[in-house]
Design a protein around this motif. Structure first.
Motif, PDB file in Angstrom:
ATOM      1  N   GLU A 160     -10.055   9.974  -2.316  1.00 55.23           N
ATOM      2  CA  GLU A 160      -9.361   9.510  -1.111  1.00 55.23           C
ATOM      3  C   GLU A 160      -8.998   8.032  -1.213  1.00 55.23           C
ATOM      4  O   GLU A 160      -7.979   7.606  -0.683  1.00 55.23           O
ATOM      5  CB  GLU A 160     -10.219   9.766   0.129  1.00 55.23           C
ATOM      6  N   MET A 161      -9.823   7.256  -1.904  1.00 57.36           N
ATOM      7  CA  MET A 161      -9.564   5.830  -2.078  1.00 57.36           C
ATOM      8  C   MET A 161      -8.244   5.634  -2.825  1.00 57.36           C
ATOM      9  O   MET A 161      -7.408   4.824  -2.425  1.00 57.36           O
ATOM     10  CB  MET A 161     -10.718   5.206  -2.848  1.00 57.36           C
ATOM     11  N   PHE A 162      -8.040   6.406  -3.912  1.00 61.02           N
ATOM     12  CA  PHE A 162      -6.800   6.269  -4.673  1.00 61.02           C
ATOM     13  C   PHE A 162      -5.604   6.774  -3.882  1.00 61.02           C
ATOM     14  O   PHE A 162      -4.523   6.179  -3.921  1.00 61.02           O
ATOM     15  CB  PHE A 162      -6.905   6.998  -6.017  1.00 61.02           C
ATOM     16  N   LYS A 163      -5.761   7.852  -3.152  1.00 57.15           N
ATOM     17  CA  LYS A 163      -4.673   8.354  -2.309  1.00 57.15           C
ATOM     18  C   LYS A 163      -4.298   7.317  -1.253  1.00 57.15           C
ATOM     19  O   LYS A 163      -3.124   7.118  -0.943  1.00 57.15           O
ATOM     20  CB  LYS A 163      -5.080   9.646  -1.614  1.00 57.15           C
ATOM     21  N   ASN A 164      -5.313   6.661  -0.710  1.00 53.81           N
ATOM     22  CA  ASN A 164      -5.097   5.676   0.337  1.00 53.81           C
ATOM     23  C   ASN A 164      -4.289   4.475  -0.160  1.00 53.81           C
ATOM     24  O   ASN A 164      -3.493   3.898   0.590  1.00 53.81           O
ATOM     25  CB  ASN A 164      -6.448   5.220   0.899  1.00 53.81           C
ATOM     26  N   LEU A 165      -4.475   4.100  -1.410  1.00 52.87           N
ATOM     27  CA  LEU A 165      -3.718   2.969  -1.962  1.00 52.87           C
ATOM     28  C   LEU A 165      -2.218   3.201  -1.898  1.00 52.87           C
ATOM     29  O   LEU A 165      -1.443   2.267  -1.737  1.00 52.87           O
ATOM     30  CB  LEU A 165      -4.129   2.712  -3.414  1.00 52.87           C
ATOM     31  N   TYR A 166      -1.792   4.449  -2.016  1.00 54.00           N
ATOM     32  CA  TYR A 166      -0.367   4.756  -1.976  1.00 54.00           C
ATOM     33  C   TYR A 166       0.201   4.662  -0.566  1.00 54.00           C
ATOM     34  O   TYR A 166       1.412   4.678  -0.385  1.00 54.00           O
ATOM     35  CB  TYR A 166      -0.099   6.141  -2.561  1.00 54.00           C
ATOM     36  N   ASN A 167      -0.643   4.534   0.424  1.00 49.74           N
ATOM     37  CA  ASN A 167      -0.173   4.423   1.801  1.00 49.74           C
ATOM     38  C   ASN A 167       0.000   2.970   2.238  1.00 49.74           C
ATOM     39  O   ASN A 167       0.555   2.706   3.294  1.00 49.74           O
ATOM     40  CB  ASN A 167      -1.149   5.116   2.762  1.00 49.74           C
ATOM     41  N   TYR A 168      -0.498   2.045   1.444  1.00 52.93           N
ATOM     42  CA  TYR A 168      -0.373   0.625   1.780  1.00 52.93           C
ATOM     43  C   TYR A 168       1.049   0.138   1.483  1.00 52.93           C
ATOM     44  O   TYR A 168       1.710   0.624   0.566  1.00 52.93           O
ATOM     45  CB  TYR A 168      -1.353  -0.234   0.989  1.00 52.93           C
ATOM     46  N   ASN A 169       1.488  -0.828   2.227  1.00 58.21           N
ATOM     47  CA  ASN A 169       2.746  -1.508   1.952  1.00 58.21           C
ATOM     48  C   ASN A 169       2.419  -2.814   1.265  1.00 58.21           C
ATOM     49  O   ASN A 169       1.754  -3.675   1.824  1.00 58.21           O
ATOM     50  CB  ASN A 169       3.523  -1.780   3.241  1.00 58.21           C
ATOM     51  N   PHE A 170       2.860  -2.954   0.030  1.00 61.19           N
ATOM     52  CA  PHE A 170       2.601  -4.155  -0.737  1.00 61.19           C
ATOM     53  C   PHE A 170       3.839  -5.030  -0.733  1.00 61.19           C
ATOM     54  O   PHE A 170       4.959  -4.551  -0.883  1.00 61.19           O
ATOM     55  CB  PHE A 170       2.239  -3.806  -2.189  1.00 61.19           C
ATOM     56  N   VAL A 171       3.626  -6.327  -0.598  1.00 55.24           N
ATOM     57  CA  VAL A 171       4.702  -7.292  -0.696  1.00 55.24           C
ATOM     58  C   VAL A 171       4.339  -8.226  -1.845  1.00 55.24           C
ATOM     59  O   VAL A 171       3.291  -8.864  -1.832  1.00 55.24           O
ATOM     60  CB  VAL A 171       4.852  -8.109   0.609  1.00 55.24           C
TER      61      VAL A 171
END
Length: 65
Positions: free
Chosen positions: A51-62
């Motif tokens: 879930e931690m790795f899946k969650n990273l894809y939901n972040y918006n990175f600038v």
């Protein structure tokens, strides 16, 4: 949104991002994952990591260049 300097993608920064994601997942889904583990006998740490790795894809990175 997470702001990252483009030149700061060191291993330490990556580990920090994983730790932030892990804490976020544990906070949001920790109780439901524990309940699922009790019912099925699955490995708690493995589920949190997935879930931690899946969650990273939901972040918006600038990226600041």
């Amino acid at each position: 949104m997470i702001y990252i300097k483009f030149q700061d993608l060191s291993m330490e920064k990556q580990e920090e991002l994983l730790q932030v994601s892990r804490e976020h997942v544990t906070h949001l889904f920790g109780d439901s994952i524990k309940k699922y583990v009790e019912e099925t006998g699955a490995n708690y740490e493995n589920l949190i990591d997935e879930e931690m790795f899946k969650n990273l894809y939901n972040y918006n990175f600038v990226f600041n260049i």
